[in-house]
Design an enzyme around this catalytic site. Structure first.
Site, PDB file in Angstrom:
ATOM      1  N   LYS A   9       3.577 -27.268 -15.589  1.00  0.00           N
ATOM      2  CA  LYS A   9       4.494 -26.478 -14.784  1.00  0.00           C
ATOM      3  C   LYS A   9       3.693 -25.741 -13.733  1.00  0.00           C
ATOM      4  CE  LYS A   9       7.727 -22.597 -14.927  1.00  0.00           C
ATOM      5  NZ  LYS A   9       8.414 -21.583 -15.740  1.00  0.00           N
ATOM      6  N   PRO A 190       0.022 -20.735  -8.547  1.00  0.00           N
ATOM      7  CA  PRO A 190      -0.158 -22.170  -8.310  1.00  0.00           C
ATOM      8  C   PRO A 190      -1.604 -22.615  -8.558  1.00  0.00           C
ATOM      9  CG  PRO A 190       1.083 -21.143  -6.518  1.00  0.00           C
ATOM     10  CD  PRO A 190       0.547 -20.033  -7.368  1.00  0.00           C
ATOM     11  N   ASN A 191      -1.759 -23.891  -8.891  1.00  0.00           N
ATOM     12  CA  ASN A 191      -3.063 -24.520  -9.073  1.00  0.00           C
ATOM     13  C   ASN A 191      -3.892 -23.874 -10.178  1.00  0.00           C
ATOM     14  OD1 ASN A 191      -2.561 -26.306  -6.826  1.00  0.00           O
ATOM     15  ND2 ASN A 191      -3.069 -24.588  -5.471  1.00  0.00           N
ATOM     16  N   ARG A 192      -3.205 -23.232 -11.107  1.00  0.00           N
ATOM     17  CA  ARG A 192      -3.852 -22.587 -12.252  1.00  0.00           C
ATOM     18  C   ARG A 192      -4.797 -21.461 -11.836  1.00  0.00           C
ATOM     19  NH1 ARG A 192      -0.099 -24.824 -14.005  1.00  0.00           N
ATOM     20  NH2 ARG A 192       0.048 -26.079 -15.895  1.00  0.00           N
ATOM     21  N   LEU A 193      -4.669 -20.969 -10.617  1.00  0.00           N
ATOM     22  CA  LEU A 193      -5.467 -19.816 -10.181  1.00  0.00           C
ATOM     23  C   LEU A 193      -4.678 -18.543 -10.473  1.00  0.00           C
ATOM     24  CD1 LEU A 193      -7.024 -21.122  -6.845  1.00  0.00           C
ATOM     25  CD2 LEU A 193      -8.013 -21.073  -9.132  1.00  0.00           C
TER      26      LEU A 193
END
Length: 214
Positions: A9, A190-193
């Site tokens: 997700k 977003p982007n696991r950041l």
């Protein structure tokens, strides 16, 4: 084996910036709690996971309901003679965590638990529905019982005993106050950041604020 590697997700609903942080984590927790409450999508916004170190040396976590929070810390109620209660009374270092999926937020609280005052426990117990009061008397939490009927029969007996009477709080039941020493706020990005902001209580009793790598 079930392969869950494709479960993904993207978290994009909000962000957590240093420019908008209060000095005290309780104030930020209060803000987040009520934002989640107002946004909706969470049935019980006060549901939290309590992790303890058991008498058997294993950590264990379970979901309980937060009943109060203030500048001192976070309060929940339980049976002091339960597995959870015994673990806390032996080792008061606990962890509380909240995951509010509707806002893509998580809060992790390390703290030291202590019993609330008898007056505090009495007041909360008196505010509970009679069925919940009797349930506390019926259940010797975490103990092995022969079957479900055993509990149902005990409840029927107590309902007759306390019909039209005040139900006293049992001595083995009451509150725990968890005084935080570290609070981490996690906001999905977003982007696991992801944004991770940690409040850590210093030796001089002020809150040091750091950003952590996701």
């Amino acid at each position: 084996m079930s392969d869950l590697s494709n479960y993904r997700k993207s978290y994009e609903k909000s962000e957590l910036l240093e420019t908008n942080l209060p000095e005290d984590p309780i104030n930020l927790f209060n803000r987040w709690f009520h934002e989640v409450e107002d946004f909706g999508g969470v049935d019980e916004v006060n549901a939290m996971t309590v992790a303890t170190l058991g008498l058997d040396g294993f950590p264990k976590s379970r979901v309980v309901l937060l009943k109060k929070f203030n500048e001192e810390g976070f309060i929940f109620y339980t049976n002091y003679e339960s597995e959870k209660g015994k673990a806390i009374l032996t080792n008061p270092n606990v962890c509380l965590s909240f995951f509010w999926h509707s806002m893509e937020r998580q809060v992790i609280i390390k703290g030291i638990a202590e019993k609330t005052t008898s007056q505090n426990s009495d007041n909360y117990f008196a505010s509970r529905p009679v069925g919940s009061q009797l349930g506390a008397l019926v259940s010797h939490q975490s103990e092995i019982i022969p079957d479900k009927t055993y509990l149902e029969n005990k409840l029927k007996s107590l309902e007759q005993e306390f019909e039209n009477k005040e139900v006293p709080r049992p001595e083995f039941w009451g509150g725990f106050l968890v005084r935080p020493v570290e609070v981490e706020f996690w906001q999905g990005r977003p982007n696991r950041l992801h944004d991770r902001i940690r409040y850590k209580l210093s030796e001089k009793y002020y809150w040091k604020i750091d950003r952590l790598s996701p």
